[in-house]
Scaffold this motif. Structure first.
Motif, PDB file in Angstrom:
ATOM      1  N   ILE A  60       7.159 -10.217  -0.521  1.00  0.00           N
ATOM      2  CA  ILE A  60       7.309  -9.311   0.618  1.00  0.00           C
ATOM      3  C   ILE A  60       7.851 -10.058   1.833  1.00  0.00           C
ATOM      4  O   ILE A  60       8.713  -9.553   2.556  1.00  0.00           O
ATOM      5  N   ARG A  61       7.387 -11.276   2.040  1.00  0.00           N
ATOM      6  CA  ARG A  61       7.885 -12.049   3.182  1.00  0.00           C
ATOM      7  C   ARG A  61       9.374 -12.365   3.030  1.00  0.00           C
ATOM      8  O   ARG A  61      10.111 -12.372   4.017  1.00  0.00           O
ATOM      9  N   ARG A  62       9.827 -12.646   1.803  1.00  0.00           N
ATOM     10  CA  ARG A  62      11.247 -12.969   1.585  1.00  0.00           C
ATOM     11  C   ARG A  62      12.142 -11.760   1.830  1.00  0.00           C
ATOM     12  O   ARG A  62      13.250 -11.892   2.355  1.00  0.00           O
ATOM     13  N   THR A  63      11.688 -10.571   1.452  1.00  0.00           N
ATOM     14  CA  THR A  63      12.530  -9.385   1.555  1.00  0.00           C
ATOM     15  C   THR A  63      12.220  -8.522   2.781  1.00  0.00           C
ATOM     16  O   THR A  63      13.072  -7.772   3.241  1.00  0.00           O
ATOM     17  N   GLY A  64      10.971  -8.593   3.240  1.00  0.00           N
ATOM     18  CA  GLY A  64      10.528  -7.730   4.332  1.00  0.00           C
ATOM     19  C   GLY A  64      10.242  -6.307   3.884  1.00  0.00           C
ATOM     20  O   GLY A  64      10.057  -5.425   4.714  1.00  0.00           O
ATOM     21  N   LEU A  65      10.184  -6.076   2.563  1.00  0.00           N
ATOM     22  CA  LEU A  65      10.042  -4.725   2.029  1.00  0.00           C
ATOM     23  C   LEU A  65       8.913  -4.615   1.016  1.00  0.00           C
ATOM     24  O   LEU A  65       8.635  -5.560   0.275  1.00  0.00           O
ATOM     25  N   PHE A  66       8.297  -3.440   0.972  1.00  0.00           N
ATOM     26  CA  PHE A  66       7.365  -3.085  -0.095  1.00  0.00           C
ATOM     27  C   PHE A  66       7.293  -1.572  -0.161  1.00  0.00           C
ATOM     28  O   PHE A  66       7.716  -0.876   0.769  1.00  0.00           O
ATOM     29  N   ALA A  67       6.766  -1.066  -1.272  1.00  0.00           N
ATOM     30  CA  ALA A  67       6.553   0.377  -1.410  1.00  0.00           C
ATOM     31  C   ALA A  67       5.080   0.627  -1.693  1.00  0.00           C
ATOM     32  O   ALA A  67       4.427  -0.148  -2.401  1.00  0.00           O
ATOM     33  N   VAL A  68       4.577   1.709  -1.144  1.00  0.00           N
ATOM     34  CA  VAL A  68       3.222   2.172  -1.398  1.00  0.00           C
ATOM     35  C   VAL A  68       3.337   3.388  -2.316  1.00  0.00           C
ATOM     36  O   VAL A  68       3.896   4.407  -1.928  1.00  0.00           O
ATOM     37  N   ASN A  69       2.841   3.252  -3.547  1.00  0.00           N
ATOM     38  CA  ASN A  69       2.890   4.310  -4.548  1.00  0.00           C
ATOM     39  C   ASN A  69       1.501   4.923  -4.662  1.00  0.00           C
ATOM     40  O   ASN A  69       0.514   4.200  -4.848  1.00  0.00           O
ATOM     41  N   VAL A  70       1.408   6.233  -4.566  1.00  0.00           N
ATOM     42  CA  VAL A  70       0.112   6.917  -4.593  1.00  0.00           C
ATOM     43  C   VAL A  70      -0.259   7.250  -6.033  1.00  0.00           C
ATOM     44  O   VAL A  70       0.477   7.947  -6.733  1.00  0.00           O
ATOM     45  N   TYR A  71      -1.399   6.705  -6.480  1.00  0.00           N
ATOM     46  CA  TYR A  71      -1.921   7.030  -7.815  1.00  0.00           C
ATOM     47  C   TYR A  71      -2.425   8.464  -7.834  1.00  0.00           C
ATOM     48  O   TYR A  71      -2.928   8.969  -6.829  1.00  0.00           O
ATOM     49  N   ASP A  72      -2.356   9.104  -9.003  1.00  0.00           N
ATOM     50  CA  ASP A  72      -3.046  10.387  -9.127  1.00  0.00           C
ATOM     51  C   ASP A  72      -4.437  10.144  -9.705  1.00  0.00           C
ATOM     52  O   ASP A  72      -4.765   9.040 -10.132  1.00  0.00           O
ATOM     53  N   SER A  73      -5.267  11.173  -9.698  1.00  0.00           N
ATOM     54  CA  SER A  73      -6.675  11.018 -10.069  1.00  0.00           C
ATOM     55  C   SER A  73      -6.885  10.594 -11.521  1.00  0.00           C
ATOM     56  O   SER A  73      -7.982  10.175 -11.870  1.00  0.00           O
ATOM     57  N   SER A 128      -7.059 -12.550   4.161  1.00  0.00           N
ATOM     58  CA  SER A 128      -5.943 -11.629   3.953  1.00  0.00           C
ATOM     59  C   SER A 128      -4.966 -11.681   5.120  1.00  0.00           C
ATOM     60  O   SER A 128      -5.246 -12.284   6.158  1.00  0.00           O
ATOM     61  N   THR A 129      -3.826 -11.037   4.919  1.00  0.00           N
ATOM     62  CA  THR A 129      -2.827 -10.875   5.969  1.00  0.00           C
ATOM     63  C   THR A 129      -2.574  -9.383   6.131  1.00  0.00           C
ATOM     64  O   THR A 129      -2.447  -8.660   5.138  1.00  0.00           O
ATOM     65  N   LEU A 130      -2.545  -8.932   7.378  1.00  0.00           N
ATOM     66  CA  LEU A 130      -2.211  -7.539   7.669  1.00  0.00           C
ATOM     67  C   LEU A 130      -0.713  -7.443   7.915  1.00  0.00           C
ATOM     68  O   LEU A 130      -0.164  -8.193   8.727  1.00  0.00           O
ATOM     69  N   LEU A 131      -0.073  -6.532   7.183  1.00  0.00           N
ATOM     70  CA  LEU A 131       1.353  -6.287   7.366  1.00  0.00           C
ATOM     71  C   LEU A 131       1.518  -4.926   8.030  1.00  0.00           C
ATOM     72  O   LEU A 131       1.092  -3.905   7.483  1.00  0.00           O
ATOM     73  N   LEU A 132       2.107  -4.908   9.200  1.00  0.00           N
ATOM     74  CA  LEU A 132       2.447  -3.669   9.887  1.00  0.00           C
ATOM     75  C   LEU A 132       3.876  -3.343   9.499  1.00  0.00           C
ATOM     76  O   LEU A 132       4.772  -4.181   9.664  1.00  0.00           O
ATOM     77  N   ALA A 133       4.095  -2.130   8.966  1.00  0.00           N
ATOM     78  CA  ALA A 133       5.414  -1.810   8.436  1.00  0.00           C
ATOM     79  C   ALA A 133       5.834  -0.397   8.805  1.00  0.00           C
ATOM     80  O   ALA A 133       5.009   0.518   8.862  1.00  0.00           O
ATOM     81  N   GLN A 134       7.121  -0.234   9.047  1.00  0.00           N
ATOM     82  CA  GLN A 134       7.672   1.083   9.346  1.00  0.00           C
ATOM     83  C   GLN A 134       8.105   1.755   8.052  1.00  0.00           C
ATOM     84  O   GLN A 134       8.701   1.128   7.181  1.00  0.00           O
ATOM     85  N   VAL A 135       7.793   3.031   7.938  1.00  0.00           N
ATOM     86  CA  VAL A 135       8.197   3.816   6.772  1.00  0.00           C
ATOM     87  C   VAL A 135       9.700   4.076   6.882  1.00  0.00           C
ATOM     88  O   VAL A 135      10.171   4.655   7.853  1.00  0.00           O
ATOM     89  N   GLU A 136      10.455   3.644   5.857  1.00  0.00           N
ATOM     90  CA  GLU A 136      11.915   3.793   5.842  1.00  0.00           C
ATOM     91  C   GLU A 136      12.365   4.888   4.879  1.00  0.00           C
ATOM     92  O   GLU A 136      13.509   5.326   4.936  1.00  0.00           O
ATOM     93  N   GLY A 137      11.495   5.281   3.966  1.00  0.00           N
ATOM     94  CA  GLY A 137      11.831   6.321   3.009  1.00  0.00           C
ATOM     95  C   GLY A 137      10.557   6.883   2.414  1.00  0.00           C
ATOM     96  O   GLY A 137       9.541   6.185   2.353  1.00  0.00           O
ATOM     97  N   ALA A 138      10.595   8.127   1.995  1.00  0.00           N
ATOM     98  CA  ALA A 138       9.416   8.760   1.398  1.00  0.00           C
ATOM     99  C   ALA A 138       9.878   9.781   0.364  1.00  0.00           C
ATOM    100  O   ALA A 138      10.862  10.492   0.583  1.00  0.00           O
ATOM    101  N   THR A 139       9.158   9.827  -0.751  1.00  0.00           N
ATOM    102  CA  THR A 139       9.463  10.773  -1.817  1.00  0.00           C
ATOM    103  C   THR A 139       8.172  11.309  -2.396  1.00  0.00           C
ATOM    104  O   THR A 139       7.240  10.540  -2.666  1.00  0.00           O
TER     105      THR A 139
END
Length: 158
Positions: A60-73, A128-139
């Motif tokens: 994440i540090r190298r790219t500056g990017l990550f995605a948060v994927n929501v699991y279903d139940s 741990s490290t806290l990463l503050l990130a702006q949402v760039e895309g959502a689906t």
């Protein structure tokens, strides 16, 4: 401090469960996280807490990017699989289906939704490290109940 009371009280905090995905030219990884939260509407910001010794933090540090994927139940087993350490289970993502999001992040095709995030800043927070990130895309892929720590039966408290 009463350690038993501290653990019991912290286990009462409610948490969603998410697959965090990241990739760079060297490797791809996905891991289960529960310390994720939206912190701003305008601009849309999220915060992710990630362990300092994780395989994904340098990606994440190298790219500056990550995605948060929501699991279903129904994704308890998937959350458990991705909750395993990459160093001990390097093939844990091999059988998963990924697409590529708008930012180039890998995104899980079987989740409910995902948001792609660009890191704005980070802050050391104990182990741990806290990463503050702006949402760039959502689906949104489909609608169903998201997985929570309580529903999964997982317990986590320091």
């Amino acid at each position: 401090m009463d350690e038993a009371a501290k653990e019991e009280a912290l286990r009462l905090f409610t948490y969603g469960m998410y697959a965090i995905t990241a990739v760079d030219v060297q490797q791809r990884n996905a891991f289960t996280a529960n310390w994720v939260s939206q912190v701003s509407f305008d601009p849309p910001l999220v915060v992710l807490s990630i362990e300092n010794d994780s395989v994904s933090l340098p990606i994440i540090r190298r790219t500056g990017l990550f995605a948060v994927n929501v699991y279903d139940s129904t994704h308890r087993d998937l959350a458990g699989l991705l909750g395993k350490s990459f160093s001990k289970h390097p093939g844990k993502v091999d059988s998963l289906a990924f697409d590529t999001g708008e930012t180039g992040c890998p995104v899980l095709t079987e989740g409910l939704a995902y948001v792609e995030c660009r890191v704005q800043s980070e802050m050391l927070a104990g182990d741990s490290t806290l990463l503050l990130a702006q949402v760039e895309g959502a689906t949104v892929l489909r609608r169903a109940e998201p997985l929570t720590m309580l529903a999964a039966g997982f317990k986590h408290a320091g």
